[in-house]
Design a protein around this motif. Structure first.
Motif, mmCIF file in Angstrom:
data_model
loop_
_atom_site.group_PDB
_atom_site.id
_atom_site.type_symbol
_atom_site.label_atom_id
_atom_site.label_comp_id
_atom_site.label_asym_id
_atom_site.label_seq_id
_atom_site.Cartn_x
_atom_site.Cartn_y
_atom_site.Cartn_z
ATOM 1 N N VAL A 23 0.752 6.403 12.947
ATOM 2 C CA VAL A 23 1.916 6.508 13.841
ATOM 3 C C VAL A 23 1.434 6.839 15.254
ATOM 4 C CG1 VAL A 23 3.984 7.882 14.355
ATOM 5 C CG2 VAL A 23 3.572 7.051 12.020
ATOM 6 N N TRP A 24 0.460 7.731 15.368
ATOM 7 C CA TRP A 24 -0.128 8.084 16.654
ATOM 8 C C TRP A 24 -0.732 6.832 17.320
ATOM 9 C CZ3 TRP A 24 -0.172 11.547 20.326
ATOM 10 C CH2 TRP A 24 -1.242 11.635 21.211
ATOM 11 N N LEU A 27 2.010 4.639 18.639
ATOM 12 C CA LEU A 27 2.567 5.255 19.846
ATOM 13 C C LEU A 27 1.651 4.997 21.049
ATOM 14 C CD1 LEU A 27 4.740 7.194 21.058
ATOM 15 C CD2 LEU A 27 3.146 9.042 20.541
ATOM 16 N N ARG A 30 1.970 1.280 22.056
ATOM 17 C CA ARG A 30 3.253 0.894 22.662
ATOM 18 C C ARG A 30 3.489 1.566 24.006
ATOM 19 N NH1 ARG A 30 7.289 0.288 17.506
ATOM 20 N NH2 ARG A 30 6.274 -1.580 16.727
ATOM 21 N N VAL A 31 3.105 2.820 24.143
ATOM 22 C CA VAL A 31 3.378 3.560 25.374
ATOM 23 C C VAL A 31 2.290 3.339 26.429
ATOM 24 C CG1 VAL A 31 3.717 5.873 26.355
ATOM 25 C CG2 VAL A 31 4.766 5.290 24.173
#
Length: 169
Positions: A23-24, A27, A30-31
């Motif tokens: 998940v990290w 993130l 995407r960010v």
């Protein structure tokens, strides 16, 4: 808790902590547009081992191996479960009954020695990513990712404990 229960707890915690890392990575991608490790390269590395090839000048240039992506993802989760087993072995079953964050986080940070001194050199990136275009950035990313794994160990243990307590009444 019996041996089977302990194994189930460790399996669940290891998977959940590894999911936290993934998940990290999503993130970060995407960010910030940071491209995560391609686990196919881990599978390629592992796939060359039966032929006696354990290190590569650049794993991306090595001959592809059939099923390398699946093998890499399987290894990623198996390593996460193995690290969880190591942590529970060190912390003891009492930690499962009452998980605490800081020791799990510290263990996660310590696990960064594996990519620094085993995986990165074997894949051709050098010790602690010394042969990458930006070693400091790569080292910090590894450190952050393994810190997230440590937090995931804690969160996974807390979640498993809460689920067990809710099903046992």
């Amino acid at each position: 808790m019996g041996a089977l229960g302990l194994v189930a707890h460790i399996l669940a915690i290891g998977v959940l902590a590894t999911v936290a890392m993934d998940v990290w990575a999503v993130l970060l991608r995407r960010v910030f547009g940071i491209v995560p490790l391609d686990f196919a390269m881990v599978g390629r590395w592992l796939g060359h081992m039966p032929a006696g090839r354990f290190t590569h000048a650049g794993i991306g240039r090595a001959t592809p191996v059939r099923g390398e992506r699946a093998l890499g993802w399987f290894a990623h989760y198996a390593i996460g479960v193995a690290f969880a087993a190591g942590w529970v072995g060190l912390a003891g079953p009492a930690w499962l009954a009452s998980p605490t964050l800081l020791p799990a986080l510290a263990f996660g940070v310590v696990t960064v020695v594996m990519p620094f001194f085993v995986m990165q050199p074997a894949l051709g990136a050098g010790v602690a990513a010394s042969r990458t275009p930006n070693p400091t950035q790569a080292r910090l990313r590894s450190l952050m990712t393994h810190s997230v794994f440590g937090v995931g160990l804690y969160a996974g243990a807390w979640l498993v404990r809460a689920l067990v307590m809710s099903t046992n009444g």
